[in-house]
Enzyme design. Structure first.
Site, PDB file in Angstrom:
ATOM      1  N   GLY A  13       0.825  -1.205   0.000  1.00 31.77           N
ATOM      2  CA  GLY A  13       0.000   0.000   0.000  1.00 31.77           C
ATOM      3  C   GLY A  13       0.854   1.248   0.000  1.00 31.77           C
ATOM      4  O   GLY A  13       1.821   1.354   0.759  1.00 31.77           O
ATOM      5  N   THR A 139       5.411   2.491   5.567  1.00 32.31           N
ATOM      6  CA  THR A 139       4.126   1.893   5.932  1.00 32.31           C
ATOM      7  C   THR A 139       3.366   2.839   6.839  1.00 32.31           C
ATOM      8  O   THR A 139       3.960   3.434   7.743  1.00 32.31           O
ATOM      9  CB  THR A 139       4.271   0.525   6.637  1.00 32.31           C
ATOM     10  OG1 THR A 139       2.991   0.095   7.097  1.00 32.31           O
ATOM     11  CG2 THR A 139       5.210   0.585   7.815  1.00 32.31           C
ATOM     12  N   ILE A 140       2.074   2.972   6.599  1.00 33.34           N
ATOM     13  CA  ILE A 140       1.268   3.817   7.493  1.00 33.34           C
ATOM     14  C   ILE A 140       0.981   3.085   8.799  1.00 33.34           C
ATOM     15  O   ILE A 140       0.551   3.699   9.772  1.00 33.34           O
ATOM     16  CB  ILE A 140      -0.045   4.281   6.839  1.00 33.34           C
ATOM     17  CG1 ILE A 140      -1.009   3.111   6.632  1.00 33.34           C
ATOM     18  CG2 ILE A 140       0.218   5.022   5.543  1.00 33.34           C
ATOM     19  CD1 ILE A 140      -2.432   3.553   6.326  1.00 33.34           C
ATOM     20  N   ASP A 141       1.197   1.774   8.828  1.00 35.43           N
ATOM     21  CA  ASP A 141       0.909   0.992  10.034  1.00 35.43           C
ATOM     22  C   ASP A 141       1.948   1.194  11.131  1.00 35.43           C
ATOM     23  O   ASP A 141       1.708   0.822  12.285  1.00 35.43           O
ATOM     24  CB  ASP A 141       0.821  -0.494   9.695  1.00 35.43           C
ATOM     25  CG  ASP A 141      -0.362  -0.818   8.801  1.00 35.43           C
ATOM     26  OD1 ASP A 141      -1.409  -0.158   8.962  1.00 35.43           O
ATOM     27  OD2 ASP A 141      -0.246  -1.703   7.949  1.00 35.43           O
ATOM     28  N   MET A 187      -7.196   2.201   9.864  1.00 37.10           N
ATOM     29  CA  MET A 187      -6.433   1.055   9.402  1.00 37.10           C
ATOM     30  C   MET A 187      -5.520   0.549  10.519  1.00 37.10           C
ATOM     31  O   MET A 187      -5.141   1.306  11.414  1.00 37.10           O
ATOM     32  CB  MET A 187      -5.596   1.421   8.177  1.00 37.10           C
ATOM     33  CG  MET A 187      -6.404   1.580   6.902  1.00 37.10           C
ATOM     34  SD  MET A 187      -5.328   2.019   5.506  1.00 37.10           S
ATOM     35  CE  MET A 187      -6.475   1.886   4.131  1.00 37.10           C
ATOM     36  N   ARG A 189      -4.030  -3.707  11.089  1.00 34.51           N
ATOM     37  CA  ARG A 189      -4.434  -5.110  11.206  1.00 34.51           C
ATOM     38  C   ARG A 189      -4.071  -5.696  12.566  1.00 34.51           C
ATOM     39  O   ARG A 189      -4.895  -6.268  13.256  1.00 34.51           O
ATOM     40  CB  ARG A 189      -3.762  -5.925  10.101  1.00 34.51           C
ATOM     41  CG  ARG A 189      -4.073  -7.406  10.115  1.00 34.51           C
ATOM     42  CD  ARG A 189      -3.436  -8.090   8.933  1.00 34.51           C
ATOM     43  NE  ARG A 189      -3.882  -7.489   7.691  1.00 34.51           N
ATOM     44  CZ  ARG A 189      -5.030  -7.793   7.082  1.00 34.51           C
ATOM     45  NH1 ARG A 189      -5.820  -8.702   7.595  1.00 34.51           N
ATOM     46  NH2 ARG A 189      -5.370  -7.195   5.948  1.00 34.51           N
ATOM     47  N   GLU A 244      -9.344  -1.439  12.538  1.00 33.66           N
ATOM     48  CA  GLU A 244      -9.955  -2.503  11.739  1.00 33.66           C
ATOM     49  C   GLU A 244      -9.584  -3.895  12.235  1.00 33.66           C
ATOM     50  O   GLU A 244     -10.267  -4.870  11.956  1.00 33.66           O
ATOM     51  CB  GLU A 244      -9.527  -2.373  10.278  1.00 33.66           C
ATOM     52  CG  GLU A 244      -8.037  -2.608  10.046  1.00 33.66           C
ATOM     53  CD  GLU A 244      -7.612  -2.531   8.591  1.00 33.66           C
ATOM     54  OE1 GLU A 244      -8.482  -2.354   7.724  1.00 33.66           O
ATOM     55  OE2 GLU A 244      -6.402  -2.652   8.333  1.00 33.66           O
ATOM     56  N   TYR A 295      -8.714   4.370   1.995  1.00 34.13           N
ATOM     57  CA  TYR A 295      -7.570   4.916   1.253  1.00 34.13           C
ATOM     58  C   TYR A 295      -7.300   6.387   1.577  1.00 34.13           C
ATOM     59  O   TYR A 295      -6.181   6.870   1.374  1.00 34.13           O
ATOM     60  CB  TYR A 295      -7.813   4.779  -0.252  1.00 34.13           C
ATOM     61  CG  TYR A 295      -7.460   3.430  -0.833  1.00 34.13           C
ATOM     62  CD1 TYR A 295      -7.306   2.311  -0.030  1.00 34.13           C
ATOM     63  CD2 TYR A 295      -7.288   3.279  -2.201  1.00 34.13           C
ATOM     64  CE1 TYR A 295      -6.991   1.075  -0.566  1.00 34.13           C
ATOM     65  CE2 TYR A 295      -6.975   2.041  -2.758  1.00 34.13           C
ATOM     66  CZ  TYR A 295      -6.825   0.942  -1.933  1.00 34.13           C
ATOM     67  OH  TYR A 295      -6.514  -0.277  -2.469  1.00 34.13           O
ATOM     68  N   LEU A 296      -8.312   7.124   2.030  1.00 37.39           N
ATOM     69  CA  LEU A 296      -8.099   8.540   2.333  1.00 37.39           C
ATOM     70  C   LEU A 296      -7.005   8.720   3.381  1.00 37.39           C
ATOM     71  O   LEU A 296      -6.284   9.725   3.374  1.00 37.39           O
ATOM     72  CB  LEU A 296      -9.399   9.172   2.838  1.00 37.39           C
ATOM     73  CG  LEU A 296     -10.590   9.149   1.875  1.00 37.39           C
ATOM     74  CD1 LEU A 296     -11.811   9.786   2.537  1.00 37.39           C
ATOM     75  CD2 LEU A 296     -10.251   9.872   0.582  1.00 37.39           C
TER      76      LEU A 296
END
Length: 418
Positions: A13, A139-141, A187, A189, A244, A295-296
């Site tokens: 992503g 990564t945004i995570d 977001m 996981r 999420e 996605y925003l």
């Protein structure tokens, strides 16, 4: 002048600032008189020998990448298995590298990408092919090991905190006769970094977000509903931020979209806010609104963090320097040297200690009741969203982003069949 070409690929992503990393990679390599090829659609483009000649792009367009979201060359989710299971694919990569005299490979991604870069470096050594592989963090995570933070996270965190604060003002205005509970889905996981960043939107038990649901804590529906009810009774409304990836006591995702999995073998998530909204409305009878920014969160370049942009550019520059200076199987990581005032530097870390590792939210960052963040979390998260880096705007009132020509390099090998 070093001999050979440098190949850059984007993975997984994309983020609001991954193109800023690409821009830094290309500009740094040009200064060192090294030609840069880019893979179309990530590692898939290498396998297909679909390579892009970045020398065909003007310096103005390369610089404009720094304020353009998305993935300029295309990315993909393609998980390569072990060297034994996917040897044919790894050998194909080496064949493509040989054909185009690629001596430096930069793979811009997260945990799985670090693993792939590490495996490619090992196979190249096995085949005695002179190749320097560098993983570039993204990564945004924010779940990459060893690095203080992951480029891409700061901007997504800023978007999350701003969005929650603004939405909370809307809810507060309407709560008397309309919405009592608002649920925002973030977001994340397995790691709750992005959901936790929403906590920056307010301070104290009566300021939104009132409840943050993190994947590091087991979700207890009865307790959550009781907390939401008491918040509405005390404050007049309740703003919830839900990751999420929250799970029940049996380890099942609360939001499991039909049991589907993606190409990495991960459960396809999304929809936890909708599910929770239904439970709140059915059980408590409150009017509920919910939002799924999806996605925003990772594409909002207009709200990027200046700190995050600087991180993204710094790791791109360092990755090229590491590769050209002979490093292999390494990654440039962010090292925090002070919280206030915030200070940081870039250092090299081995891919072997990063690949397939996952950094989750520390227990000390989670409030004792499990529904918020601590002062330690604020001290860590706060600097990462500091500063503005808006893109230029056109006469039409919209950001001026760049689209590259992406001129293909002629293929030299037989077509690859998946």
């Amino acid at each position: 002048m070093p001999s050979g070409t440098l190949l850059y690929a984007q993975s997984g992503g994309v983020t609001a600032v991954i193109n800023a990393t690409a821009s830094a990679v290309i500009q740094t390599a040009r200064k060192r008189k090294v030609k840069v090829l880019a893979a179309r659609d990530g590692i898939l483009g290498v396998l297909r020998e679909q390579l892009i000649d970045t020398s065909k792009e003007s310096i103005a367009d390369i610089r404009a990448l720094a304020h353009t979201p998305g993935g300029a060359f295309g990315s993909c989710r393609l998980k390569l298995k072990s060297l034994e299971e996917d040897r044919a694919k790894y050998e194909r990569l080496i064949d493509v590298f040989r054909a185009h005299d690629v001596r430096w490979f930069l793979y811009n991604g997260g945990n799985d990408s670090a693993d792939t870069a590490l495996k490619v470096s090992r196979l190249a050594a096995e085949y005695d092919y002179p190749l320097h592989c560098i993983g570039v963090p993204k990564t945004i995570d924010n779940d990459l090991a060893l690095t203080d933070c992951s480029p891409g996270f700061g901007s997504a965190a800023k978007y999350t905190a701003v969005s929650v604060r603004e939405a909370a003002l809307d809810v507060a205005a309407m709560a008397e006769t309309s919405t009592k509970v608002f649920i925002y889905e973030a977001m994340g996981r397995h790691a709750g970094w992005l959901a936790a960043s929403a906590g920056l939107a307010g301070e104290g038990p009566d300021q939104a977000p009132h409840l943050i649901l993190l994947p590091e804590r087991t979700f207890d529906e009865a307790d959550f509903l009781a907390k939401a009810k008491s918040t509405v009774e005390r404050v007049g409304y309740c703003v919830v931020v839900a990751s999420e990836g929250i799970r029940d006591a049996d380890g099942r995702f609360i939001a499991d979209a039909g049991g589907r999995t993606d190409s990495f073998g991960h459960k396809q998530l999304g929809g936890v806010a909708s599910h929770l909204a239904g439970r709140v409305q059915d059980t408590l009878g409150y009017k509920v609104h919910w939002a799924l920014p999806d996605y925003l969160q990772r594409s909002a370049r207009h709200l990027a963090s200046r700190t995050d942009l600087e991180h993204a550019q710094a790791v791109g520059t360092a990755a090229v320097e590491y590769a050209l200076d002979g490093m292999n199987a390494m990654m440039p990581v962010i090292v925090r040297t002070a919280d206030a005032p915030y200070a940081w530097k870039v250092e090299a870390a081995p891919l072997s200690k990063i690949a397939n590792k996952e950094k989750t939210l520390p227990a000390g960052f989670i409030r004792r009741d499990g529904y918020g963040i601590t002062a330690k979390a604020r001290a860590y998260l706060g600097p990462l969203i500091h500063g503005e880096a808006p893109p230029p705007y056109g006469a039409d009132g919209l950001p001026r982003y760049v689209t590259l020509k992406n001129v293909a390099v002629p293929a030299l090998l037989a077509p690859w069949h998946e």
